[in-house]
Write an enzyme that holds these catalytic residues in place. Structure first.
Site, PDB file in Angstrom:
ATOM      1  N   TYR A 272       0.829  -1.205   0.000  1.00 45.76           N
ATOM      2  CA  TYR A 272       0.000   0.000   0.000  1.00 45.76           C
ATOM      3  C   TYR A 272       0.862   1.254   0.000  1.00 45.76           C
ATOM      4  O   TYR A 272       2.006   1.251   0.466  1.00 45.76           O
ATOM      5  CB  TYR A 272      -0.925   0.029   1.222  1.00 45.76           C
ATOM      6  CG  TYR A 272      -0.203   0.273   2.534  1.00 45.76           C
ATOM      7  CD1 TYR A 272       0.036   1.567   3.000  1.00 45.76           C
ATOM      8  CD2 TYR A 272       0.253  -0.792   3.306  1.00 45.76           C
ATOM      9  CE1 TYR A 272       0.716   1.785   4.193  1.00 45.76           C
ATOM     10  CE2 TYR A 272       0.922  -0.579   4.491  1.00 45.76           C
ATOM     11  CZ  TYR A 272       1.153   0.713   4.931  1.00 45.76           C
ATOM     12  OH  TYR A 272       1.831   0.923   6.100  1.00 45.76           O
ATOM     13  N   ASP A 283       2.831   7.041   4.574  1.00 48.59           N
ATOM     14  CA  ASP A 283       3.412   5.713   4.812  1.00 48.59           C
ATOM     15  C   ASP A 283       3.305   4.870   3.547  1.00 48.59           C
ATOM     16  O   ASP A 283       2.446   5.096   2.690  1.00 48.59           O
ATOM     17  CB  ASP A 283       2.685   5.010   5.966  1.00 48.59           C
ATOM     18  CG  ASP A 283       3.438   3.787   6.466  1.00 48.59           C
ATOM     19  OD1 ASP A 283       4.650   3.691   6.206  1.00 48.59           O
ATOM     20  OD2 ASP A 283       2.820   2.925   7.121  1.00 48.59           O
ATOM     21  N   ILE A 302      -7.337  -0.796  11.150  1.00 46.34           N
ATOM     22  CA  ILE A 302      -8.400   0.196  11.332  1.00 46.34           C
ATOM     23  C   ILE A 302      -9.664  -0.284  10.623  1.00 46.34           C
ATOM     24  O   ILE A 302      -9.609  -1.006   9.626  1.00 46.34           O
ATOM     25  CB  ILE A 302      -7.970   1.584  10.803  1.00 46.34           C
ATOM     26  CG1 ILE A 302      -7.530   1.520   9.340  1.00 46.34           C
ATOM     27  CG2 ILE A 302      -6.874   2.168  11.677  1.00 46.34           C
ATOM     28  CD1 ILE A 302      -7.193   2.872   8.740  1.00 46.34           C
ATOM     29  N   TYR A 328      -8.228   6.896  12.194  1.00 50.44           N
ATOM     30  CA  TYR A 328      -7.539   7.245  13.443  1.00 50.44           C
ATOM     31  C   TYR A 328      -8.242   8.340  14.231  1.00 50.44           C
ATOM     32  O   TYR A 328      -7.671   8.892  15.173  1.00 50.44           O
ATOM     33  CB  TYR A 328      -6.089   7.637  13.142  1.00 50.44           C
ATOM     34  CG  TYR A 328      -5.275   6.458  12.652  1.00 50.44           C
ATOM     35  CD1 TYR A 328      -4.747   5.537  13.549  1.00 50.44           C
ATOM     36  CD2 TYR A 328      -5.063   6.251  11.300  1.00 50.44           C
ATOM     37  CE1 TYR A 328      -4.015   4.447  13.108  1.00 50.44           C
ATOM     38  CE2 TYR A 328      -4.330   5.160  10.843  1.00 50.44           C
ATOM     39  CZ  TYR A 328      -3.805   4.262  11.753  1.00 50.44           C
ATOM     40  OH  TYR A 328      -3.087   3.183  11.315  1.00 50.44           O
ATOM     41  N   PHE A 345      -5.746   5.016   0.690  1.00 46.58           N
ATOM     42  CA  PHE A 345      -4.809   3.913   0.531  1.00 46.58           C
ATOM     43  C   PHE A 345      -4.916   3.351  -0.881  1.00 46.58           C
ATOM     44  O   PHE A 345      -6.005   2.958  -1.320  1.00 46.58           O
ATOM     45  CB  PHE A 345      -5.103   2.796   1.536  1.00 46.58           C
ATOM     46  CG  PHE A 345      -4.778   3.142   2.958  1.00 46.58           C
ATOM     47  CD1 PHE A 345      -3.516   2.915   3.467  1.00 46.58           C
ATOM     48  CD2 PHE A 345      -5.737   3.711   3.778  1.00 46.58           C
ATOM     49  CE1 PHE A 345      -3.210   3.230   4.784  1.00 46.58           C
ATOM     50  CE2 PHE A 345      -5.444   4.037   5.098  1.00 46.58           C
ATOM     51  CZ  PHE A 345      -4.176   3.794   5.598  1.00 46.58           C
TER      52      PHE A 345
END
Length: 558
Positions: A272, A283, A302, A328, A345
C-alpha cells in the site's frame, strides 16, 4: 532692468491667494490593482491626518489608534470629504484640499478649526464595503477530477491566511503548522466562512472576502480584527468528510480470473501507499520492501481497512478512501496522520489465505497410463517452478538442470508439497497451491520466501522408485535363506561384525535378492540395521541376538 525684475518678484510674493472653490485631490499613492472603488452609500475605514495650509495639524486618526469609520454620501462627513473619498481604492493615498464652503464654512468648528479655514487631509483608505455586500468568492486553483464538494454538516480541514482588506495579516493556520478543523454550516464558524467554504473541492484554493456583517461585526474580535472590518481569507482545503460517510472503494485493476475473493477471517498480504486526501504521503509498505500482513475482519487493522480489504481478488488494485471515524479519529496518530484526517490507501493485494485452507491441487496433465501412483515412502524425482501468488518467481529446478529428489513422508519437503506429490504417476503435471501453515509459515525463508506467503508449485514427476512397506528399511525380493546368519558369518567364528554384515546386505541388494529403502544413504541404513541387531552393543551380533522381522515385531530391520 534689475530694479524692474526685483519689483515684479516682490509683487508676486505678496499677491493674495486665489480662492479655493472646489476640492483639490492629489493622488500620492495608487495601488497596482484596484478591484473596487468607493461609491456613494459605501462604508469606509480610513486613516487621515488633518492640517491647515501652513502645515499645523488639527486632527489625526493615527493619534487615536483607530481608523475613522463612516458611510460615504450620507452627510455623515463634511461635504468636501464626501466628494474626496469617491472612487478611492483600498490602500490608495490622497492629499485632499477642501475649501471652507465644503468644510466648516464661516462658523468653523469650536476652538479646533477657525472660520473660513481651508483644510488639508492626508487620507489612506483601508477598507470598503456596502450593506448590500455578500460573500465574494474567487477560486484561483481548482484541481481536476473533483467528484465531491463541501456541503452543510461536512467536517473540513483547511489552511488559511486571514487578512484585512488592506492586506494586514491578522491570523494564519500556517503559522501554527496545523489545519483549522471544523464543521461547516452549523454555526461553528463566522457566517461568511460558513458560506465561503461550501462547494469547495479537496485541494481547491479560494479567496473568500466578506463584509463585517458576515465576519466579526461592529466590535471586531477584540484584538487583531477591528470593528467594521472586511475580512479576506486565502483558503486551501485539505480534506473533508461527513460523519455519515462510509469508506469509498475505487476499483483500479481487477484481474480477469478471480476464483476466490477475500472474506472475514482471511489472512492478507498486500502492498500500500498511504496519503492524506490532498496527496500528502504518510506511509508505504513499498518503502520497507515488504508487504503488510494481517487478518481481516477481526479488528487487527483500522475499521475502514478491515472493510476495504473484503471481497478483493489476488492481484487486485484498489483505492480505499477512509473517513477519520473509521481510521484514526480526532486524535490521529500523533505524528504523520493529523487528527480528523481522511486517509487514502492505494493497495495491491499480493495473496491471501485462510487458516482452514488445505492444499489446492490442480491436475494440469495426466498421461494415459497412470496406474502406479506415488505414496508415502516412495522416492520421487520431480521438476518444479515455484512462485508466489502474484507470479514472483522463487525457484526452479530447470535452472539447475536437475530434478529435486525426495522420499515422500520423510519430512524432506514442506507438508504441503508432500501432500501435493501424493497419488501422482510418472509424467503427471500439477499445480499445487500451498497455504503458509503448510509451507514456510509466518517466518518464511530469509531472503527467499516471505513470511506468511502462499506458494504455487508447477510440478512434474520424472521418476519414481517405490518405497518399502512402512517401518521397513530392507526387504527381501526372494525367499529368505534359512541360513542367513551362517552366510553372514564368513569366518565362522559364531559372530557377525559390522563389516561382514555390510558386505552381506550390499551383496543381497546387488544380486536383486533384497532392497534397501530408496532415497536414503545405504551406509546409514545398514549401520542402523546392525545397531538394532547388536542388542548388547558390543560391536558383534551373535546367533542368539540375531532375529528377522517376522520373529520380533519390535524391530524393523531385514
Amino acid at each position: 532692468m534689475l530694479l524692474q525684475a526685483l519689483l515684479v518678484t516682490v509683487v508676486s510674493c505678496n499677491a493674495p491667494p486665489v480662492p479655493l472653490e472646489d476640492i483639490v485631490i492629489e493622488k500620492t499613492f495608487t495601488p497596482p490593482s484596484c478591484d473596487r472603488a468607493v461609491r456613494s452609500g459605501d462604508f469606509v475605514r480610513y486613516h487621515y491626518l488633518g492640517s491647515f495650509p501652513d502645515g499645523k495639524k488639527f486632527d489625526s486618526s493615527y493619534d487615536r489608534g483607530s481608523t475613522y469609520n463612516v458611510f460615504v454620501g450620507k452627510k455623515q462627513l463634511i461635504e468636501g470629504m464626501d466628494k474626496a473619498l469617491l472612487d478611492m481604492c483600498v490602500n490608495e493615498r490622497r492629499l485632499v484640499k477642501i475649501p471652507p464652503k465644503l468644510a466648516y464654512g464661516e462658523e468653523g468648528y469650536g476652538d479646533v478649526i477657525p472660520p473660513n479655514s481651508i483644510l488639508h487631509f492626508d487620507v489612506l483608505l483601508l477598507d470598503i464595503w456596502n450593506p448590500e455586500d455578500k460573500v465574494q468568492i474567487k477560486t484561483y486553483y481548482l484541481p481536476e477530477g473533483c467528484t465531491r464538494t463541501v456541503q452543510v454538516s461536512d467536517f473540513v480541514r483547511y489552511h488559511y491566511n486571514g487578512t484585512l482588506l488592506d492586506g494586514t495579516l491578522f491570523d494564519s493556520s500556517h503559522n501554527r503548522m496545523r489545519t483549522y478543523d471544523t464543521y461547516v454550516g452549523i454555526g461553528w464558524l463566522i457566517a461568511g466562512m460558513d458560506q465561503g467554504l461550501l462547494g469547495m473541492c479537496v485541494g481547491e484554493k479560494r479567496i473568500i472576502t466578506m463584509p463585517p456583517s458576515l465576519g466579526y461585526g461592529e466590535n471586531g474580535d477584540g484584538s487583531d480584527i477591528p470593528g467594521q472590518a472586511s475580512l479576506v481569507f486565502d483558503v486551501h482545503l485539505i480534506d473533508f468528510h461527513n460523519p455519515k460517510d462510509s469508506i469509498a472503494v475505487e476499483m483500479v485493476y481487477v484481474p480477469e480470473s478471480c476464483k476466490r475473493k477475500s472474506k472475514a477471517g482471511d489472512f492478507v498480504r498486500y502492498h500500500y501507499n498511504g496519503t492524506l486526501q490532498d496527496g500528502t504521503f504518510f506511509d508505504s509498505s513499498h518503502s520497507r520492501n515488504r508487504t503488510y500482513d494481517t487478518y481481516i475482519g477481526k479488528g487487527y487493522v483500522i475499521a475502514g481497512m478491515d472493510e476495504g480489504l473484503l471481497g478483493v481478488c489476488i492481484g487486485e488494485r484498489r483505492k480505499i478512501t477512509i473517513p477519520p471515524h473509521l481510521a484514526y479519529g480526532e486524535e490521529g496518530t500523533g505524528t504523520k496522520i493529523p487528527g480528523s484526517a481522511v486517509l487514502v490507501f492505494d493497495i495491491h493485494v499480493i495473496d491471501f489465505h485462510n487458516p482452514s485452507d488445505t492444499v489446492d491441487i490442480q491436475t494440469v496433465y495426466k498421461p494415459p497410463d497412470c496406474s502406479i501412483l506415488s505414496k508415502k515412502g516412495d522416492f520421487i524425482k520431480y521438476h518444479y517452478n515455484a512462485t508466489l501468488m502474484d507470479g514472483t518467481l522463487l525457484d526452479s529446478t530447470y535452472t539447475y538442470g536437475k530434478t529435486y529428489n525426495v522420499v515422500l513422508g520423510s519430512g524432506q519437503v514442506v507438508i504441503g508439497m508432500d501432500l501435493g506429490l501424493r497419488d501422482m504417476c510418472v509424467g503427471e503435471k500439477r499445480k499445487v497451491i500451498i497455504p503458509p501453515h503448510l509451507g514456510y509459515g509466518e517466518q518464511g525463508v530469509d531472503g527467499e520466501v516471505p513470511g506468511s506467503a502462499v506458494l504455487v508449485f508447477d510440478i512434474e514427476i520424472i521418476e519414481m522408485d517405490p518405497g518399502l512397506p512402512e517401518g521397513y528399511m530392507f526387504v527381501w525380493n526372494s525367499d529368505v535363506s534359512p541360513n542367513v546368519f551362517a552366510e553372514m558369518d564368513k569366518n565362522s567364528d559364531g559372530q557377525v561384525d559390522s563389516v561382514e554384515f555390510s558386505i552381506y546386505i550390499h551383496h543381497q541388494v546387488a544380486t536383486g535378492n533384497g532392497k534397501l529403502a530408496p532415497g536414503f544413504s545405504a551406509t546409514s541404513i545398514i549401520d542402523t540395521m546392525f545397531s538394532n541387531q547388536d542388542r548388547n552393543a558390543d560391536g558383534k551380533i551373535t546367533h542368539e541376538e540375531f532375529k528377522l522381522k517376522d520373529q520380533e515385531e519390535r524391530h524393523d530391520e531385514l
